[in-house]
Design a protein around this motif. Structure first.
Motif, PDB file in Angstrom:
ATOM      1  N   ALA A 179      47.067 -29.069  34.144  1.00 18.56           N
ATOM      2  CA  ALA A 179      45.954 -29.279  35.070  1.00 18.56           C
ATOM      3  C   ALA A 179      46.209 -28.572  36.401  1.00 18.56           C
ATOM      4  O   ALA A 179      45.296 -27.977  36.992  1.00 18.56           O
ATOM      5  N   LEU A 180      47.457 -28.630  36.891  1.00 15.44           N
ATOM      6  CA  LEU A 180      47.794 -27.951  38.144  1.00 15.44           C
ATOM      7  C   LEU A 180      47.660 -26.436  38.006  1.00 15.44           C
ATOM      8  O   LEU A 180      47.153 -25.763  38.908  1.00 15.44           O
ATOM      9  N   ILE A 181      48.122 -25.897  36.879  1.00 11.90           N
ATOM     10  CA  ILE A 181      48.012 -24.452  36.651  1.00 11.90           C
ATOM     11  C   ILE A 181      46.533 -24.054  36.597  1.00 11.90           C
ATOM     12  O   ILE A 181      46.130 -23.039  37.185  1.00 11.90           O
ATOM     13  N   ALA A 182      45.711 -24.852  35.909  1.00 11.23           N
ATOM     14  CA  ALA A 182      44.272 -24.559  35.840  1.00 11.23           C
ATOM     15  C   ALA A 182      43.634 -24.644  37.224  1.00 11.23           C
ATOM     16  O   ALA A 182      42.812 -23.791  37.599  1.00 11.23           O
ATOM     17  N   LEU A 183      44.001 -25.667  38.008  1.00 15.85           N
ATOM     18  CA  LEU A 183      43.458 -25.829  39.358  1.00 15.85           C
ATOM     19  C   LEU A 183      43.813 -24.630  40.233  1.00 15.85           C
ATOM     20  O   LEU A 183      42.960 -24.115  40.971  1.00 15.85           O
ATOM     21  N   LEU A 184      45.038 -24.180  40.161  1.00 18.33           N
ATOM     22  CA  LEU A 184      45.461 -23.031  40.964  1.00 18.33           C
ATOM     23  C   LEU A 184      44.761 -21.749  40.525  1.00 18.33           C
ATOM     24  O   LEU A 184      44.377 -20.926  41.357  1.00 18.33           O
TER      25      LEU A 184
END
Length: 195
Positions: A72-77
């Motif tokens: 989720a963090l990678i997608a958000l970034l």
């Protein structure tokens, strides 16, 4: 022998970066050039830091209970970086600007009153013509040299679309979008000025 995996806390910086990108994308047209460049540098630094923290979290959490958060963090970034590069080329900021500052623009038009175009004085604050219905153009603060000068055109009568002959009296080579951003308001740009 069992391996003990330390649970890493979720980094906050990717969420701060995403929120900052959203604010920047919506409000950057009201910034002066120096502030715009400073914000760009700060945003780039924040983005790098957020990416580093997210990748560090991903390294220790990609196969554990927090794997979902890692992805989720990678997608958000990824979305945040894409928006940081892409959204300023769209009209999102113009729509937000009109929605947030429409009462300010209408108040300024009311102050100009019947002395058009005298009270506008063709300053950086506004440009106006003396036709009916009145046209008042508010250029954005941000103006990169050798680029188009973007801004908002206010037309007192929302039933009339901008007429090119009148736009040319305000600023040479002035063009406006066909559809209004909001009632009375059009997104326009000037590539040169009438002498």
């Amino acid at each position: 022998m069992t391996m003990h995996t330390e649970k890493k806390p979720l980094p906050v910086s990717p969420f701060i970066f995403a929120a900052a990108v959203l604010g920047f994308s919506a409000l950057y047209v009201q910034m002066h050039l120096a502030i715009f460049l400073l914000v760009l540098m700060l945003m780039f630094g924040l983005g790098l830091y957020a990416s580093f923290r997210a990748l560090k979290f991903f390294r220790y959490s990609f196969d554990g209970a927090q794997a979902g958060w890692s992805w989720a963090l990678i997608a958000l970034l990824t979305v945040s970086w894409s928006a940081w590069f892409y959204v300023p080329t769209t009209s999102l900021a113009e729509h937000v600007d009109v929605w947030v500052f429409q009462s300010h623009y209408q108040h300024e038009v009311a102050k100009i009153g019947s002395n058009l175009p005298g009270n506008c004085k063709k300053t950086d604050d506004c440009y106006a013509d003396d036709g009916k219905p009145v046209y008042v153009y508010f250029p954005y603060a941000l103006h990169v040299p050798f680029s188009d000068h973007h801004g908002i055109l206010y037309i007192a009568d929302p039933e009339h679309a901008p007429e090119q002959a009148r736009l040319d009296k305000i600023g040479g080579m002035m063009k406006c979008e066909d559809q209004p951003l909001l009632k009375h308001f059009y997104a326009c740009f000037i590539t040169g000025y009438a002498g």
